[in-house]
Write a protein that holds these residues in place. Structure first.
Motif, PDB file in Angstrom:
ATOM      1  N   ARG A  34       0.899  -1.224  -0.107  1.00  0.00           N
ATOM      2  CA  ARG A  34      -0.069   0.026   0.016  1.00  0.00           C
ATOM      3  C   ARG A  34       0.731   1.066   0.059  1.00  0.00           C
ATOM      4  NH1 ARG A  34      -2.707   4.007   2.595  1.00  0.00           N
ATOM      5  NH2 ARG A  34      -4.835   4.373   1.951  1.00  0.00           N
ATOM      6  N   ASN A  35       0.710   2.023  -1.070  1.00  0.00           N
ATOM      7  CA  ASN A  35       1.635   3.357  -1.019  1.00  0.00           C
ATOM      8  C   ASN A  35       0.536   4.244  -0.245  1.00  0.00           C
ATOM      9  OD1 ASN A  35       2.612   5.771  -1.771  1.00  0.00           O
ATOM     10  ND2 ASN A  35       2.215   5.798  -4.069  1.00  0.00           N
ATOM     11  N   VAL A  36       1.151   4.846   0.760  1.00  0.00           N
ATOM     12  CA  VAL A  36       0.459   5.523   1.715  1.00  0.00           C
ATOM     13  C   VAL A  36       0.700   7.047   1.149  1.00  0.00           C
ATOM     14  CG1 VAL A  36       0.676   4.168   3.618  1.00  0.00           C
ATOM     15  CG2 VAL A  36       2.470   6.129   3.310  1.00  0.00           C
ATOM     16  N   GLU A  37       1.545   7.482   0.382  1.00  0.00           N
ATOM     17  CA  GLU A  37       1.721   8.882  -0.347  1.00  0.00           C
ATOM     18  C   GLU A  37       0.624   9.336  -1.022  1.00  0.00           C
ATOM     19  OE1 GLU A  37       4.183  10.555   0.871  1.00  0.00           O
ATOM     20  OE2 GLU A  37       5.591   9.086   1.217  1.00  0.00           O
ATOM     21  N   THR A  38       0.501  10.604  -1.439  1.00  0.00           N
ATOM     22  CA  THR A  38      -0.358  11.264  -2.400  1.00  0.00           C
ATOM     23  C   THR A  38       0.532  11.357  -3.681  1.00  0.00           C
ATOM     24  OG1 THR A  38       0.242  13.475  -1.625  1.00  0.00           O
ATOM     25  CG2 THR A  38      -1.775  12.095  -0.538  1.00  0.00           C
ATOM     26  N   GLN A  39       1.319  10.692  -3.820  1.00  0.00           N
ATOM     27  CA  GLN A  39       2.081  10.810  -5.246  1.00  0.00           C
ATOM     28  C   GLN A  39       2.710   9.352  -5.306  1.00  0.00           C
ATOM     29  OE1 GLN A  39       4.165  13.390  -2.889  1.00  0.00           O
ATOM     30  NE2 GLN A  39       5.949  11.939  -2.321  1.00  0.00           N
ATOM     31  N   PRO A  69       0.091   2.813  -7.253  1.00  0.00           N
ATOM     32  CA  PRO A  69      -0.767   4.048  -7.351  1.00  0.00           C
ATOM     33  C   PRO A  69      -0.980   4.804  -5.960  1.00  0.00           C
ATOM     34  CG  PRO A  69      -2.004   2.607  -8.764  1.00  0.00           C
ATOM     35  CD  PRO A  69      -0.969   1.738  -8.035  1.00  0.00           C
ATOM     36  N   ALA A  70      -0.960   6.199  -5.831  1.00  0.00           N
ATOM     37  CA  ALA A  70      -1.027   6.834  -4.536  1.00  0.00           C
ATOM     38  C   ALA A  70      -2.232   6.520  -3.896  1.00  0.00           C
ATOM     39  CB  ALA A  70      -0.997   8.309  -4.944  1.00  0.00           C
ATOM     40  N   GLN A  71      -1.935   6.334  -2.763  1.00  0.00           N
ATOM     41  CA  GLN A  71      -3.009   5.835  -1.702  1.00  0.00           C
ATOM     42  C   GLN A  71      -4.050   4.758  -1.868  1.00  0.00           C
ATOM     43  OE1 GLN A  71      -4.865   9.813  -0.703  1.00  0.00           O
ATOM     44  NE2 GLN A  71      -3.548   9.989   0.833  1.00  0.00           N
ATOM     45  N   THR A  72      -3.334   3.757  -2.459  1.00  0.00           N
ATOM     46  CA  THR A  72      -4.253   2.534  -2.972  1.00  0.00           C
ATOM     47  C   THR A  72      -3.253   1.294  -2.664  1.00  0.00           C
ATOM     48  OG1 THR A  72      -2.959   2.250  -5.199  1.00  0.00           O
ATOM     49  CG2 THR A  72      -5.056   3.447  -4.930  1.00  0.00           C
ATOM     50  N   GLY A  73      -3.613   0.092  -2.498  1.00  0.00           N
ATOM     51  CA  GLY A  73      -2.932  -0.975  -2.104  1.00  0.00           C
ATOM     52  C   GLY A  73      -3.242  -2.169  -3.200  1.00  0.00           C
ATOM     53  N   MET A  74      -2.418  -2.868  -3.590  1.00  0.00           N
ATOM     54  CA  MET A  74      -2.439  -3.923  -4.529  1.00  0.00           C
ATOM     55  C   MET A  74      -1.416  -5.174  -4.305  1.00  0.00           C
ATOM     56  SD  MET A  74      -0.607  -1.907  -7.616  1.00  0.00           S
ATOM     57  CE  MET A  74      -1.033  -2.939  -8.685  1.00  0.00           C
ATOM     58  N   ASP A  75      -1.771  -6.175  -4.782  1.00  0.00           N
ATOM     59  CA  ASP A  75      -1.245  -7.537  -4.701  1.00  0.00           C
ATOM     60  C   ASP A  75      -0.328  -7.436  -5.917  1.00  0.00           C
ATOM     61  OD1 ASP A  75      -0.272  -9.991  -4.892  1.00  0.00           O
ATOM     62  OD2 ASP A  75      -2.216 -11.134  -5.450  1.00  0.00           O
ATOM     63  N   LEU A  76       1.069  -7.612  -5.501  1.00  0.00           N
ATOM     64  CA  LEU A  76       2.165  -7.431  -6.425  1.00  0.00           C
ATOM     65  C   LEU A  76       2.649  -8.722  -7.250  1.00  0.00           C
ATOM     66  CD1 LEU A  76       4.258  -4.768  -4.787  1.00  0.00           C
ATOM     67  CD2 LEU A  76       2.340  -4.462  -6.577  1.00  0.00           C
ATOM     68  N   GLY A  77       1.970  -9.807  -6.652  1.00  0.00           N
ATOM     69  CA  GLY A  77       2.190 -11.220  -6.923  1.00  0.00           C
ATOM     70  C   GLY A  77       3.183 -11.910  -6.153  1.00  0.00           C
ATOM     71  N   ASP A  94      11.167   6.877  -3.256  1.00  0.00           N
ATOM     72  CA  ASP A  94      11.160   7.393  -1.769  1.00  0.00           C
ATOM     73  C   ASP A  94       9.888   7.578  -1.304  1.00  0.00           C
ATOM     74  OD1 ASP A  94      14.057   7.998  -1.747  1.00  0.00           O
ATOM     75  OD2 ASP A  94      13.800   9.779  -2.886  1.00  0.00           O
ATOM     76  N   ALA A  95       9.059   6.661  -1.764  1.00  0.00           N
ATOM     77  CA  ALA A  95       7.616   6.640  -0.997  1.00  0.00           C
ATOM     78  C   ALA A  95       7.426   5.742   0.247  1.00  0.00           C
ATOM     79  CB  ALA A  95       6.630   6.104  -2.177  1.00  0.00           C
ATOM     80  N   ARG A  96       6.637   6.238   1.064  1.00  0.00           N
ATOM     81  CA  ARG A  96       6.258   5.401   2.004  1.00  0.00           C
ATOM     82  C   ARG A  96       5.274   4.341   1.555  1.00  0.00           C
ATOM     83  NH1 ARG A  96       3.709   8.579   6.193  1.00  0.00           N
ATOM     84  NH2 ARG A  96       3.052   9.908   4.367  1.00  0.00           N
TER      85      ARG A  96
END
Length: 120
Positions: A34-39, A69-77, A94-96
């Motif tokens: 999950r990308n917690v960033e807005t970018q 994608p920003a502020q979403t989560g996904m299965d990366l496999g 450099d995303a959290r």
């Protein structure tokens, strides 16, 4: 055949810069992020060199960056490794990024998820 399942939860970019996943037996590592960033953000996977590589592939490791994608989560496999190999999971851009790692291997195997702490 019985299997061993080991789970890890990491805050890449916040608490860790990377996680090294190893086992003394062949294993599969499943990654959810999950990308917690807005970018822009994502996860980078590094592995030992593949047995089959293009002529343009150089260096001691293979790497793949997967966008989340920003502020979403996904299965990366899933990615596999042989006994003794290391899969390195780190954040990209450099995303959290919060990651859940699930390792599936043989019953009785020793699995390690060694965090590389962030230094401030």
């Amino acid at each position: 055949m019985p299997q061993k399942v080991v789970r890890g939860y990491f805050g890449l970019g916040d608490h860790e810069v990377a996680v090294h996943v190893t086992s003394n037996v062949d294993f599969l590592a499943y990654v959810w992020a999950r990308n917690v960033e807005t970018q822009r953000g994502g996860v980078q996977l590094l592995t030992p060199p593949s047995q089959f590589r293009t002529p343009g592939s150089k260096g001691p490791q293979d790497g793949l960056v997967l966008d989340v994608p920003a502020q979403t989560g996904m299965d990366l496999g899933c990615i596999g490794a042989r006994a003794g190999e290391t899969i390195e999971i780190s954040n990209a851009f450099d995303a959290r990024v919060t990651v859940f790692v699930t390792v599936v291997t043989a019953d009785g195997a020793t699995v390690n998820m060694t965090r590389v702490p962030r230094t401030k």
